[in-house]
Design an enzyme around this catalytic site. Structure first.
Site, PDB file in Angstrom:
ATOM      1  N   SER A  42      87.744  28.555  70.930  1.00  0.00           N
ATOM      2  CA  SER A  42      88.970  29.148  71.476  1.00  0.00           C
ATOM      3  C   SER A  42      88.695  29.481  72.947  1.00  0.00           C
ATOM      4  CB  SER A  42      89.366  30.387  70.686  1.00  0.00           C
ATOM      5  OG  SER A  42      88.380  31.391  70.791  1.00  0.00           O
ATOM      6  N   HIS A 145      88.615  29.210  64.483  1.00  0.00           N
ATOM      7  CA  HIS A 145      87.274  29.139  63.901  1.00  0.00           C
ATOM      8  C   HIS A 145      87.274  28.742  62.432  1.00  0.00           C
ATOM      9  CE1 HIS A 145      85.674  32.101  67.200  1.00  0.00           C
ATOM     10  NE2 HIS A 145      86.008  30.925  67.666  1.00  0.00           N
ATOM     11  N   GLN A 153      91.917  35.908  64.875  1.00  0.00           N
ATOM     12  CA  GLN A 153      90.678  35.110  64.842  1.00  0.00           C
ATOM     13  C   GLN A 153      89.487  35.855  64.221  1.00  0.00           C
ATOM     14  OE1 GLN A 153      89.459  32.484  68.319  1.00  0.00           O
ATOM     15  NE2 GLN A 153      87.898  34.060  68.471  1.00  0.00           N
ATOM     16  N   GLU A 154      89.356  37.152  64.539  1.00  0.00           N
ATOM     17  CA  GLU A 154      88.162  37.869  64.062  1.00  0.00           C
ATOM     18  C   GLU A 154      88.493  39.306  63.669  1.00  0.00           C
ATOM     19  OE1 GLU A 154      85.216  37.631  67.270  1.00  0.00           O
ATOM     20  OE2 GLU A 154      85.835  35.558  67.629  1.00  0.00           O
ATOM     21  N   GLU A 195      81.565  31.148  62.669  1.00  0.00           N
ATOM     22  CA  GLU A 195      80.607  32.204  63.016  1.00  0.00           C
ATOM     23  C   GLU A 195      80.022  32.891  61.786  1.00  0.00           C
ATOM     24  OE1 GLU A 195      82.518  34.891  65.719  1.00  0.00           O
ATOM     25  OE2 GLU A 195      82.746  33.363  67.274  1.00  0.00           O
ATOM     26  N   ASP A 231      89.374  40.522  67.240  1.00  0.00           N
ATOM     27  CA  ASP A 231      89.634  39.594  68.344  1.00  0.00           C
ATOM     28  C   ASP A 231      90.871  38.805  67.931  1.00  0.00           C
ATOM     29  OD1 ASP A 231      89.829  37.761  70.340  1.00  0.00           O
ATOM     30  OD2 ASP A 231      87.859  36.852  70.057  1.00  0.00           O
ATOM     31  N   GLU A 274      90.315  42.836  71.133  1.00  0.00           N
ATOM     32  CA  GLU A 274      90.055  41.812  72.159  1.00  0.00           C
ATOM     33  C   GLU A 274      91.225  40.837  72.233  1.00  0.00           C
ATOM     34  OE1 GLU A 274      86.185  40.017  71.592  1.00  0.00           O
ATOM     35  OE2 GLU A 274      86.927  38.093  72.338  1.00  0.00           O
ATOM     36  N   ASP A 301      88.831  38.819  77.105  1.00  0.00           N
ATOM     37  CA  ASP A 301      87.885  37.695  76.980  1.00  0.00           C
ATOM     38  C   ASP A 301      88.488  36.495  77.726  1.00  0.00           C
ATOM     39  OD1 ASP A 301      86.329  35.540  76.195  1.00  0.00           O
ATOM     40  OD2 ASP A 301      86.916  35.587  74.094  1.00  0.00           O
ATOM     41  N   LYS A 326      80.505  36.515  78.644  1.00  0.00           N
ATOM     42  CA  LYS A 326      79.908  35.303  78.068  1.00  0.00           C
ATOM     43  C   LYS A 326      79.346  34.503  79.234  1.00  0.00           C
ATOM     44  CE  LYS A 326      83.281  34.618  74.287  1.00  0.00           C
ATOM     45  NZ  LYS A 326      84.616  34.003  73.983  1.00  0.00           N
ATOM     46  N   SER A 353      78.668  38.813  74.645  1.00  0.00           N
ATOM     47  CA  SER A 353      79.133  38.026  73.498  1.00  0.00           C
ATOM     48  C   SER A 353      78.493  36.647  73.363  1.00  0.00           C
ATOM     49  CB  SER A 353      80.652  37.845  73.605  1.00  0.00           C
ATOM     50  OG  SER A 353      81.135  37.011  72.577  1.00  0.00           O
ATOM     51  N   HIS A 354      78.338  36.259  72.107  1.00  0.00           N
ATOM     52  CA  HIS A 354      78.002  34.882  71.729  1.00  0.00           C
ATOM     53  C   HIS A 354      79.233  33.990  71.863  1.00  0.00           C
ATOM     54  CE1 HIS A 354      79.480  35.438  67.259  1.00  0.00           C
ATOM     55  NE2 HIS A 354      80.331  35.915  68.141  1.00  0.00           N
ATOM     56  N   ARG A 355      79.095  32.714  71.498  1.00  0.00           N
ATOM     57  CA  ARG A 355      80.228  31.798  71.361  1.00  0.00           C
ATOM     58  C   ARG A 355      80.279  31.344  69.897  1.00  0.00           C
ATOM     59  NH1 ARG A 355      82.800  30.578  76.257  1.00  0.00           N
ATOM     60  NH2 ARG A 355      84.474  30.349  74.713  1.00  0.00           N
ATOM     61  N   SER A 356      81.392  30.717  69.527  1.00  0.00           N
ATOM     62  CA  SER A 356      81.477  30.258  68.132  1.00  0.00           C
ATOM     63  C   SER A 356      80.487  29.130  67.852  1.00  0.00           C
ATOM     64  CB  SER A 356      82.907  29.843  67.798  1.00  0.00           C
ATOM     65  OG  SER A 356      83.418  28.967  68.772  1.00  0.00           O
ATOM     66  N   LYS A 377      78.687  41.354  70.712  1.00  0.00           N
ATOM     67  CA  LYS A 377      79.408  40.648  69.651  1.00  0.00           C
ATOM     68  C   LYS A 377      78.633  39.376  69.352  1.00  0.00           C
ATOM     69  CE  LYS A 377      83.392  38.272  70.096  1.00  0.00           C
ATOM     70  NZ  LYS A 377      84.789  37.817  70.009  1.00  0.00           N
TER      71      LYS A 377
HETATM   72  C1  LIG Z   1      83.419  34.077  70.420  1.00  0.00           C
HETATM   73  C2  LIG Z   1      84.681  33.667  70.595  1.00  0.00           C
HETATM   74  O1  LIG Z   1      85.070  32.429  70.254  1.00  0.00           O
HETATM   75  P1  LIG Z   1      84.828  31.117  71.123  1.00  0.00           P
HETATM   76  O2  LIG Z   1      83.367  31.040  71.393  1.00  0.00           O
HETATM   77  O3  LIG Z   1      85.309  30.017  70.219  1.00  0.00           O
HETATM   78  O4  LIG Z   1      85.630  31.264  72.369  1.00  0.00           O
HETATM   79  C3  LIG Z   1      85.719  34.545  71.145  1.00  0.00           C
HETATM   80  O5  LIG Z   1      86.865  34.134  71.291  1.00  0.00           O
HETATM   81  O6  LIG Z   1      85.417  35.691  71.486  1.00  0.00           O
HETATM   82 MG   LIG Z   2      87.485  36.213  72.105  1.00  0.00          MG
END
Ligand SMILES: C=C(OP(=O)(O)O)C(=O)O
Ligand SMILES: [Mg+2]
Length: 400
Positions: A42, A145, A153-154, A195, A231, A274, A301, A326, A353-356, A377
């Site tokens: 995303s 995701h 999404q989360e 994730e 999120d 988020e 984000d 990120k 933050s990580h990514r998916s 995250k």
């Molecule tokens: C971790 C996320 O997803 P993506 O890495 O797919 O952007 C997010 O949207 O915060």
């Molecule tokens: Mg996000």
């Protein structure tokens, strides 16, 4: 100071089975660092450009590596400035943000190795804070995701009352496990999303019910406060032509979306929200922040994409009170640090933050500790997620 002797770039697998870029940096004195680029699904419209890995590697080898061999691994700003100069664009569309971020993070690790310091110490220095981030754990999710799951999404477990980072990490795992049991009791089959969060075919309303029950059960069992957050990834729900947010067949106008989120914050005492609105709508972000910003974190984000110019716009308009960081959204650790610094100066909370799409790379755990971030995250279960959580536990042990 020790000069970079060689940089190797290769394609490796990410957690979705897609290729991504890994970099090795070796210095003249034998310092070594290895890092890999994550990848979003995303993704925000304004992120730095991720190129197909083969192209990113070829372009970085041609344009960036020769220049980087003149830089010093323990001077992160110099390394990252060389990456920017070699690329020559403002969004890394020449060498790819995936090559850039892998090299930037690998150079940081080589710099730490040269100094004989852990990465968090190298990045944070002697005056870093003594706090540890609260891990936000994705426990139910859908959106981009996972197909046929929630629109939001989360759903993120947030153990804000945990006495230690280790207890917080285990609390999130327990919430994830409890949700598995609750889904089972309700006879709801659930796969997992990208994730590792449960991805059941339930409505958002039912997901709220289940997550609330799970965090309450685990909170009672462990004896500390666990809240939850979201999120929304609302840019993925927004239909710009019609000017509405689409939740399947249901739609909400912008005002209705602001109202809906504000009600959710109050009803569920959400600690974190988020991207509740589209990435181009600073005004609605400001409206929502005005309404509930005292009660909760409104985090940008896709809105900010770790970019200081976009964050500055947000600060001026009062949009959000928190930023997701990120490194691959912007391309280098220096840029990520600059965004963090600007956020902190203006009272915005930072969430690393990580990514998916992820790898076993643990740089973000060190970045969170180095910069005294309030939150991190990085998922709850799955090897590429636990790599970062377990690293946090090790850092906490090392840092006392
Ligand atoms: C971790 C996320 O997803 P993506 O890495 O797919 O952007 C997010 O949207 O915060
Ligand atoms: Mg996000």
């Amino acid at each position: 100071m020790t000069q970079i002797r060689s940089i190797s770039l290769r394609r490796i697998l990410d957690s979705r089975g897609n290729p991504t870029v890994e970099a090795d940096v070796l210095t003249e004195s034998g310092g070594f660092g290895r890092a890999a680029a994550p990848s979003g699904a995303s993704t925000g419209e304004y992120e730095a450009i991720e190129l197909p890995p083969e192209e990113a590697i070829a372009n970085a080898r041609e344009h960036a590596v020769p220049r980087l061999l003149e830089t010093f691994a323990d001077d992160q700003r110099e390394v990252d400035a060389a990456l920017r100069a070699a690329d020559g664009t403002d969004n890394f569309s020449e060498i790819g943000a995936n090559s850039a971020v892998a090299i930037s993070m690998a150079a940081a690790k080589a710099g730490a190795d040269v100094l004989g310091a852990p990465l968090y110490q190298h990045l944070g220095g002697a005056f870093r804070g003594r706090n540890f981030p609260v891990p936000l754990g994705n426990v139910i999710g859908g959106g981009e995701h996972a197909k046929d799951a929630t629109h939001i999404q989360e759903f993120l477990s947030a153990p804000v009352g945990a006495p230690s980072v280790s207890e917080a990490v285990f609390a999130n795992a327990q919430v994830h496990g409890t949700i598995g049991d609750l889904l089972d009791e309700r006879g709801i089959p659930a796969a997992k999303g990208d994730e590792g969060a449960w991805a059941p075919a339930v409505s958002d309303a039912e997901a709220f019910e289940i997550v609330e029950e799970a965090v309450d059960l685990v909170s009672d069992d462990l004896g500390f406060e666990i809240g939850f957050g979201l999120d929304v990834a609302a840019a993925e729900l927004y239909d710009a032509d019609a000017g509405v947010y689409r939740y399947g067949d249901e739609e909400k106008t912008v005002d209705e979306q602001v109202e809906y989120i504000a009600e959710l914050v109050t009803e569920y005492d959400l600690v974190y929200v988020e991207d509740p609105l589209d990435e181009n709508d600073y005004e609605a972000f400001a409206d929502l922040t005005d309404r509930v910003g005292e009660q909760t974190l409104i985090c940008g984000d896709d809105l900010f994409v770790t970019n200081t110019e976009r964050l500055q716009d947000g600060i001026e308009q009062g949009a959000a009170n928190s930023i997701l960081i990120k490194p691959n959204q912007i391309g280098t650790l220096t840029d990520a640090f600059d965004a963090i610094e600007l956020a902190v100066e203006n009272g915005y909370e930072t969430v690393i933050s990580h990514r998916s799409g992820e790898t076993e790379d643990t740089t973000i755990s060190h970045l969170a500790v180095a910069t005294d971030a309030g939150f991190i995250k990085t998922g709850t279960v799955g090897g590429e997620r636990t790599a970062k959580l377990n690293e946090l536990i090790r850092i906490a042990e090392d840092a006392v």
